[in-house]
Design a protein around this motif. Structure first.
Motif, PDB file in Angstrom:
ATOM      1  N   TRP A   1       0.838  -1.205   0.000  1.00 44.43           N
ATOM      2  CA  TRP A   1       0.000   0.000   0.000  1.00 44.43           C
ATOM      3  C   TRP A   1       0.870   1.251   0.000  1.00 44.43           C
ATOM      4  N   ILE A   2       1.979   1.168   0.734  1.00 46.26           N
ATOM      5  CA  ILE A   2       2.823   2.348   0.835  1.00 46.26           C
ATOM      6  C   ILE A   2       3.404   2.721  -0.522  1.00 46.26           C
ATOM      7  N   ARG A   3       3.649   1.734  -1.362  1.00 51.67           N
ATOM      8  CA  ARG A   3       4.222   2.032  -2.669  1.00 51.67           C
ATOM      9  C   ARG A   3       3.259   2.816  -3.550  1.00 51.67           C
ATOM     10  N   THR A   4       1.967   2.848  -3.200  1.00 51.25           N
ATOM     11  CA  THR A   4       1.035   3.646  -3.982  1.00 51.25           C
ATOM     12  C   THR A   4       1.139   5.119  -3.634  1.00 51.25           C
ATOM     13  N   ASN A   5       1.900   5.448  -2.579  1.00 53.61           N
ATOM     14  CA  ASN A   5       2.043   6.824  -2.143  1.00 53.61           C
ATOM     15  C   ASN A   5       3.370   7.371  -2.670  1.00 53.61           C
ATOM     16  N   SER A   6       3.306   8.515  -3.341  1.00 53.26           N
ATOM     17  CA  SER A   6       4.516   9.079  -3.942  1.00 53.26           C
ATOM     18  C   SER A   6       5.345   9.878  -2.946  1.00 53.26           C
ATOM     19  N   GLU A   7       4.819  10.056  -1.711  1.00 47.97           N
ATOM     20  CA  GLU A   7       5.563  10.842  -0.727  1.00 47.97           C
ATOM     21  C   GLU A   7       6.750  10.028  -0.197  1.00 47.97           C
ATOM     22  N   GLU A   8       7.627  10.747   0.482  1.00 52.24           N
ATOM     23  CA  GLU A   8       8.782  10.101   1.091  1.00 52.24           C
ATOM     24  C   GLU A   8       8.305   9.046   2.097  1.00 52.24           C
ATOM     25  N   GLN A   9       8.927   7.889   2.094  1.00 53.73           N
ATOM     26  CA  GLN A   9       8.439   6.770   2.894  1.00 53.73           C
ATOM     27  C   GLN A   9       9.353   6.552   4.102  1.00 53.73           C
ATOM     28  N   ASP A  10       9.248   7.450   5.071  1.00 55.24           N
ATOM     29  CA  ASP A  10       9.966   7.292   6.321  1.00 55.24           C
ATOM     30  C   ASP A  10       9.023   6.593   7.295  1.00 55.24           C
ATOM     31  N   LEU A  11       9.295   5.317   7.609  1.00 60.39           N
ATOM     32  CA  LEU A  11       8.334   4.514   8.368  1.00 60.39           C
ATOM     33  C   LEU A  11       8.845   4.161   9.759  1.00 60.39           C
TER      34      LEU A  11
ATOM     35  N   PRO B   1     -18.311  -1.620   8.410  1.00 61.53           N
ATOM     36  CA  PRO B   1     -17.591  -0.345   8.546  1.00 61.53           C
ATOM     37  C   PRO B   1     -18.437   0.859   8.159  1.00 61.53           C
ATOM     38  N   TYR B   2     -18.016   2.002   8.681  1.00 62.16           N
ATOM     39  CA  TYR B   2     -18.579   3.294   8.288  1.00 62.16           C
ATOM     40  C   TYR B   2     -17.427   4.189   7.860  1.00 62.16           C
ATOM     41  N   PHE B   3     -17.539   4.774   6.681  1.00 67.24           N
ATOM     42  CA  PHE B   3     -16.567   5.744   6.191  1.00 67.24           C
ATOM     43  C   PHE B   3     -17.317   7.028   5.856  1.00 67.24           C
ATOM     44  N   HIS B   4     -16.870   8.137   6.377  1.00 63.56           N
ATOM     45  CA  HIS B   4     -17.524   9.410   6.086  1.00 63.56           C
ATOM     46  C   HIS B   4     -17.401   9.724   4.590  1.00 63.56           C
ATOM     47  N   PRO B   5     -18.437  10.295   4.006  1.00 60.01           N
ATOM     48  CA  PRO B   5     -18.371  10.603   2.563  1.00 60.01           C
ATOM     49  C   PRO B   5     -17.183  11.456   2.161  1.00 60.01           C
ATOM     50  N   ASP B   6     -16.623  12.245   3.100  1.00 58.51           N
ATOM     51  CA  ASP B   6     -15.465  13.081   2.759  1.00 58.51           C
ATOM     52  C   ASP B   6     -14.172  12.283   2.635  1.00 58.51           C
ATOM     53  N   CYS B   7     -14.189  11.025   3.064  1.00 54.67           N
ATOM     54  CA  CYS B   7     -12.984  10.184   2.949  1.00 54.67           C
ATOM     55  C   CYS B   7     -12.923   9.600   1.536  1.00 54.67           C
ATOM     56  N   GLN B   8     -12.390  10.384   0.608  1.00 59.37           N
ATOM     57  CA  GLN B   8     -12.430  10.007  -0.803  1.00 59.37           C
ATOM     58  C   GLN B   8     -11.077   9.603  -1.374  1.00 59.37           C
ATOM     59  N   ASP B   9     -10.068   9.447  -0.509  1.00 60.01           N
ATOM     60  CA  ASP B   9      -8.763   9.001  -0.988  1.00 60.01           C
ATOM     61  C   ASP B   9      -8.858   7.534  -1.388  1.00 60.01           C
ATOM     62  N   PRO B  10      -8.695   7.192  -2.668  1.00 63.01           N
ATOM     63  CA  PRO B  10      -8.877   5.787  -3.097  1.00 63.01           C
ATOM     64  C   PRO B  10      -7.926   4.816  -2.412  1.00 63.01           C
ATOM     65  N   ASP B  11      -6.649   5.216  -2.247  1.00 60.86           N
ATOM     66  CA  ASP B  11      -5.699   4.317  -1.596  1.00 60.86           C
ATOM     67  C   ASP B  11      -6.057   4.101  -0.137  1.00 60.86           C
ATOM     68  N   LEU B  12      -6.494   5.171   0.519  1.00 60.21           N
ATOM     69  CA  LEU B  12      -6.882   5.065   1.921  1.00 60.21           C
ATOM     70  C   LEU B  12      -8.091   4.156   2.079  1.00 60.21           C
ATOM     71  N   LEU B  13      -9.068   4.323   1.219  1.00 63.14           N
ATOM     72  CA  LEU B  13     -10.257   3.478   1.287  1.00 63.14           C
ATOM     73  C   LEU B  13      -9.917   2.023   1.007  1.00 63.14           C
ATOM     74  N   ALA B  14      -9.007   1.798   0.078  1.00 68.18           N
ATOM     75  CA  ALA B  14      -8.616   0.418  -0.231  1.00 68.18           C
ATOM     76  C   ALA B  14      -7.991  -0.250   0.984  1.00 68.18           C
ATOM     77  N   VAL B  15      -7.121   0.480   1.702  1.00 64.08           N
ATOM     78  CA  VAL B  15      -6.510  -0.062   2.909  1.00 64.08           C
ATOM     79  C   VAL B  15      -7.571  -0.325   3.973  1.00 64.08           C
ATOM     80  N   LEU B  16      -8.492   0.607   4.148  1.00 61.53           N
ATOM     81  CA  LEU B  16      -9.533   0.448   5.166  1.00 61.53           C
ATOM     82  C   LEU B  16     -10.402  -0.768   4.875  1.00 61.53           C
ATOM     83  N   GLN B  17     -10.777  -0.932   3.629  1.00 63.03           N
ATOM     84  CA  GLN B  17     -11.642  -2.056   3.285  1.00 63.03           C
ATOM     85  C   GLN B  17     -10.955  -3.392   3.527  1.00 63.03           C
TER      86      GLN B  17
END
Length: 821
Positions: free
Chosen positions: A491-501, A566-582
Motif C-alpha cells: 500500500w505504501i508504494r502507492t504513495n509518492s511521498e517520502e516513505q519514512d516509516l 464499517p462506516y466511512f464518512h463521505p469526505d474520505c475520498q482518498d482511493p488508496d486510503l479506502l482500499a486499505v480500510l476495506q
C-alpha cells in the motif's frame, strides 16, 4: 414410498389396503369401514392444544418435538366438522429451545395433523432396524391379535416373513449394507408390515442406519476414516413457516449450496428436525449434530430422561445424525442424570458420539470431545489459540470441535459480507494451522431479526457466492494455510511521498505545504486551569491524539467487533486510503477498541454494532444507528484535532495515519468546532496484579492491565481465577470515589479488605454477560485516603479474551460524564 413424499397439504396417501395415512383436510371427518382402528398423529406440537370434533373435545396434547398418537377408534363413525384449539397455557415444556426465548418459536402443530387408519393390528411406535453380525434385527411395539405376523421388505423386495410377531428382536440373515458416508450416502428403505390373514393391517417405512462414527485419540473417524468437521450452526428460523420444516426441494437446494461452500456438518442448535428434514440430510450426505432443545434451564429433573429417550427414538434411524449434545452453555447439570441419558443414547443409537453439552472447556458434564464457543475478533484470535493450546495440554487427548464460533455480522451493503467472510477465513485457517485435526461450527446459517450473523440472510439468500468460499473446500482437503499479516509495503508504494516509516515522526505528512502535526497520547490541557475549563485557545498546532488507556487520553473502551460493518464518512475520498480500510480495518489496523463518542466531533471512520441491536427487515441494515467512532476529528480551541483508536506501531498503521492526516488537512474547512473540558481527577489501577488461576496446571503470573497482546498473554486463563493487588488512595484525595471497571471478565466479584463490595455479570448462571457491560461502582464508603488496601477480583473467563483488560480507574465523578480519562 418415503415419508418425504408426504408433503403437508397432500390430501391422501394410500399405502396398501387396510393401512393408510392422510393429512386432515380441515373441514370434516371422513367415514371408514367397521372393524378398523384410527389414530390421530401429531408429528410435532408447539404449545398445548386439543382436538375438537363437533364441539366435543376428544383429546388434549402437550407440547412435544416428537410424534404423538391418539387412538379414536369407534368414537367417530360419520363425517363431522373438526378443528384444533390451542391452549392458552402456551408452551410449558422442559424442551422449549432457543427461538422460543426470542419470540420466534414454532406455532401449533407445525408439521400438520394426520389420520392413520389401520386394521386390528397396529404399530404403537416406529419400528427399529439395525444390522449387526451378518443379520438385520427388527424390533417394534405392536398392539394386535396373537395371530399377527410380521414381514420385512427392503427396497420393495421381501427379505423376511411372514413370522409371528414378538416384542423381542426379530433377526434374519442379510449381507452387510454399504456404509453411509457424505461422499456416498448409500441408503436402503425398509418396509415393516403387520399381516392378519391375507391383508396388511399396518406398515411403516424406515431406514437402516449403517455407519460408524467414533473417536480415536484427537480425531473423529467415520467408517474407519478420519473426518475433518466444518460445520454451520442452524437455529431453525424459517420466518415464512410455522416451524423449521421446509419443503424437501427447498432444503435440498440449501444443503447443496452449503456443501459447495465446504460445509460437511449441520449443527441443529436447540431444536429437533422433522423426519423429512433428516431424510433430506441423509440423501444429500450432510452430517448432522443435534443439540437437543434444553436451553436456559437446569438439567436436573428425572422426567427429562424420558423426553431425551423419545427424541433419540425419533432421530436414531437417520445415518446422518452422528453427534448429539443434551444442552448448551448450561452451568446446572446433575451429573448422575446426565450420565444415565448418555448411556441411553449409546444403547439406542450405537455408532454415534454424544456429550453432555456444547459449551466451554471446564463446563460441567461428561465430554467425549473438547468443545468451545469463542466469539472473538481477529486481534484476539491468535491469543485465544495460545490459551487453547495451554488448556488442551492440561487435559486428556480428545478431538477439539468449536461448537459455536467465528461470528461476523454483515448486511447487504456490498462490503461487509466480504469482510465477514475474510474474518471467518482467517480464523479458520489459523485454527487449522495450530490444530490440524480441529473442527469448527461457524455461527450461523441464517440471520436472526436482531443479529445479522448468518452466511445467508433471513430469506435464505447467500451473502457470498461459492467462489468466495473456495478457501474452505481447500481447507477440508488440507491445502489451506493461515494468511500472512499484511506488512503495508504494497500500500505504501502507492504513495509518492517520502516513505519514512520509523517511529511516530513518520506519521506526520511531509512537504512545505503541510502543517506541523504533533503526535500525542494525552490531551494537552493546562494543569493550572481548573476542571471544567475549555482547552486553552492559545494552542494552534494541529495534533493527532492516539487514544490509550491512561490519564488524560481519550476514552477508548474495548469492543467485541462481532459486527465488522464499517462506516466511512463521505469526505474520505482518498482511493488508496479506502482500499486499505476495506482490507485491513478489522485486521492489521484493529486495536480492539472504539472511541467514546463526542456530539461535536465528526466521525471519519467507525463501525456499526448490529449484534442484538436490530438490523432492519430481512437483515438489510435499516436500523444501524450512529456508528461507533474509531477515528474522529474537529477543531478545538483553534487547533485541528484528530483522535484515533487504531493501531499506530506497525508500518501499515503509520502509513495509514500519515495518509489520513493529509486528507484531514484538505477537509479542515468542513470540520465542526468542538468544546472539550478537562477530565475529572482520576487514578489508574494498572497494576501490578497477581493472577492465581484456580484450574490446576495454569501458572500464577503478574501483569499490568491490558489486552493479551499488550500483556504478552499473561492475563489469559481458563475458567475461574483470583486477581490480587494493593493500592493506596493519596492523602489529598477528597470527595466521592467511583470505580470504572471495563472488560474485567465474563463474570466477576470485587472484594476490598476481605469485604464483598460488588458482583457483576452472571457468575453462576447459564450465559455470561459481564464482559460486555462496563461497571460503575461507588466505592466512597469502602476506600480510605492514605491507607493501603487489599483488592481482590474473583473472575471467570470462558469466552477466551483474557481478564482485567481494563481500563480500571478511580475518579471523582461518574465516568460516563467524561470523554477523557
Amino acid at each position: 414410498m418415503h415419508e418425504e413424499s408426504h408433503p403437508k397439504g397432500e390430501a391422501e396417501v394410500s399405502l396398501e389396503a387396510g393401512a393408510w395415512r392422510f393429512m386432515l383436510p380441515g373441514s370434516s371427518w371422513p367415514a371408514w369401514e367397521p372393524g378398523s382402528r384410527h389414530f390421530v398423529e401429531i408429528p410435532a406440537l408447539a404449545g398445548a392444544g386439543s382436538l375438537v370434533v363437533d364441539r366435543q373435545t376428544f383429546f388434549h396434547a402437550a407440547p412435544s418435538w416428537v410424534r404423538q398418537s391418539f387412538e379414536i377408534s369407534g368414537e367417530i363413525r360419520q363425517p363431522r366438522p373438526w378443528h384444533w384449539r390451542p391452549s392458552p397455557a402456551g408452551n410449558r415444556s422442559f424442551f422449549q429451545g432457543f427461538l422460543e426465548s426470542l419470540g420466534l418459536g414454532s406455532k401449533g402443530p407445525w408439521q400438520g395433523i394426520y389420520l392413520h387408519n389401520t386394521g386390528p393390528a397396529a404399530f404403537l411406535s416406529r419400528p427399529r432396524l439395525r444390522w449387526r453380525g451378518g443379520q438385520v434385527e427388527v424390533q417394534a411395539e405392536v398392539d394386535g391379535p396373537e395371530e399377527t405376523q410380521i414381514r420385512v421388505l427392503c427396497d420393495g423386495k421381501e427379505v423376511a416373513g411372514p413370522k409371528p410377531w414378538t416384542p423381542k428382536w426379530i433377526r434374519f440373515p442379510f449381507p452387510e449394507p454399504e456404509p453411509w458416508s457424505p461422499n456416498r450416502p448409500s441408503l436402503s428403505y425398509w418396509t415393516v408390515q403387520l399381516w392378519l390373514g391375507d391383508r396388511i393391517s399396518d406398515q411403516w417405512q424406515v431406514q437402516l442406519p449403517h455407519r460408524r462414527f467414533e473417536i480415536r485419540g484427537e480425531r473423529f473417524f467415520l467408517n474407519g476414516r478420519p473426518q475433518l468437521l466444518q460445520g454451520l450452526l442452524h437455529w431453525g428460523d424459517y420466518p415464512k413457516l410455522s416451524g423449521p420444516d421446509p419443503e424437501p426441494a427447498d432444503l435440498r437446494r440449501e444443503l447443496r449450496q452449503m456443501k459447495k461452500r465446504g460445509f460437511n456438518l449441520l449443527k441443529i442448535c436447540l431444536w429437533l428436525p422433522s423426519t423429512r428434514f433428516l431424510q433430506v440430510c441423509d440423501q444429500e450426505g450432510m452430517l448432522v449434530w443435534i443439540e437437543y432443545p434444553l436451553w436456559n434451564r437446569p438439567l436436573s429433573d428425572p422426567r427429562m430422561r424420558t423426553g431425551f429417550q423419545q427424541m433419540v427414538l425419533h432421530d436414531r434411524q437417520h445415518p446422518c445424525v452422528v453427534l448429539r449434545t443434551l444442552s448448551c452453555e448450561n452451568d446446572h447439570i446433575q451429573e448422575a442424570l446426565a450420565r444415565q441419558i448418555l448411556e441411553d443414547i449409546a444403547a439406542l443409537s450405537p455408532g454415534t458420539v454424544a456429550n453432555t453439552q456444547s459449551a466451554w472447556l471446564g463446563s460441567p458434564g461428561s465430554q467425549r470431545f473438547h468443545d468451545e464457543h469463542p466469539y472473538l475478533h481477529c486481534g484476539q484470535w491468535p491469543w485465544y489459540l495460545k490459551r487453547l493450546e495451554t488448556s488442551l495440554s492440561l487435559r486428556r487427548l480428545k478431538p477439539i470441535l468449536l461448537g459455536e464460533t467465528m461470528v461476523a455480522d454483515s448486511v447487504q451493503d456490498g462490503l461487509s459480507p466480504r469482510i465477514a467472510g475474510k474474518v471467518r477465513r482467517r480464523q479458520a485457517q489459523q485454527l487449522r494451522a495450530k490444530f490440524p485435526a480441529a473442527g469448527y461450527v461457524i455461527c450461523g446459517a441464517r440471520d436472526l431479526p436482531d443479529c445479522p450473523l448468518g452466511v445467508q440472510d433471513r430469506r435464505g439468500r447467500w451473502k457470498e457466492d461459492v467462489q468466495a468460499w473456495a478457501w474452505q473446500t481447500q481447507l477440508a482437503a488440507g491445502k489451506g494455510r493461515a494468511p500472512r499479516p499484511m506488512k503495508g509495503s504494497s500500500w505504501i508504494r502507492t504513495n509518492s511521498e517520502e516513505q519514512d516509516l520509523k517511529g511516530r515522526e513518520s506519521i506526520k505528512p511531509k512537504g512545505p505545504d503541510k502543517e506541523d502535526w504533533e503526535i500525542l497520547s494525552r490531551w494537552p490541557w493546562s494543569e493550572s486551569e481548573p476542571p471544567g475549563s475549555p482547552l486553552s485557545g492559545s494552542r494552534r498546532r494541529p495534533f493527532l491524539l492516539l487514544a490509550e488507556r491512561q490519564r488524560g487520553s481519550w476514552r477508548c473502551p474495548e469492543h467485541l467487533f462481532w459486527s465488522p460493518v464499517p462506516y466511512f464518512h463521505p469526505d474520505c475520498q482518498d482511493p488508496d486510503l479506502l482500499a486499505v480500510l476495506q482490507e485491513e480495518l478489522f485486521f492489521g489496523l484493529l486495536k480492539g477498541r472504539v472511541l467514546q463518542p463526542h456530539p461535536q466531533f465528526k466521525v471519519l471512520i467507525g463501525v456499526h454494532d448490529l449484534h442484538d441491536a436490530g438490523a432492519g427487515a430481512g437483515g438489510e441494515g435499516a436500523n444501524r444507528g450512529a456508528p461507533l467512532p474509531m477515528v474522529q476529528a474537529a477543531r478545538v480551541g483553534g487547533s485541528l484535532v484528530v483522535v484515533s483508536a487504531l493501531q499506530s506501531e506497525s508500518d501499515l498503521s503509520r502509513w495509514f495515519h500519515r495518509r489520513l492526516l493529509a486528507l484531514v488537512e484538505a477537509m479542515a474547512g468542513t470540520l465542526p468546532q468542538a468544546e472539550l473540558f478537562t477530565p475529572v481527577p482520576s487514578i489508574f489501577l494498572d497494576g501490578p496484579w497477581k493472577l492465581q488461576p484456580q484450574q490446576k496446571g495454569w501458572p500464577a503470573t503478574e501483569f499490568f492491565c491490558g489486552s493479551p497482546a499488550e500483556t504478552g498473554g499473561r492475563n489469559l486463563l481458563q475458567g475461574f481465577a483470583e486477581i490480587h493487588g494493593r493500592f493506596r488512595l493519596p492523602d489529598s484525595w477528597a470527595g466521592p470515589t467511583w470505580l470504572r471497571a471495563e472488560a474485567v471478565g465474563d463474570g466477576w466479584e470485587l472484594w476490598l479488605d476481605d469485604h464483598l463490595v460488588h458482583r457483576h455479570g452472571n457468575l453462576h448462571q447459564t450465559w455470561d454477560a459481564g464482559r460486555d457491560l462496563p461497571a460503575q461502582v461507588d466505592l466512597t464508603r469502602w476506600l480510605h485516603p492514605g491507607r493501603e488496601q487489599r483488592w481482590k477480583f474473583r473472575v471467570k473467563d470462558h469466552r477466551g479474551a483474557g481478564v482485567l483488560i481494563g481500563p480500571l480507574y478511580l475518579c471523582a465523578d461518574k465516568p460516563q460524564n467524561c470523554v477523557l480519562y
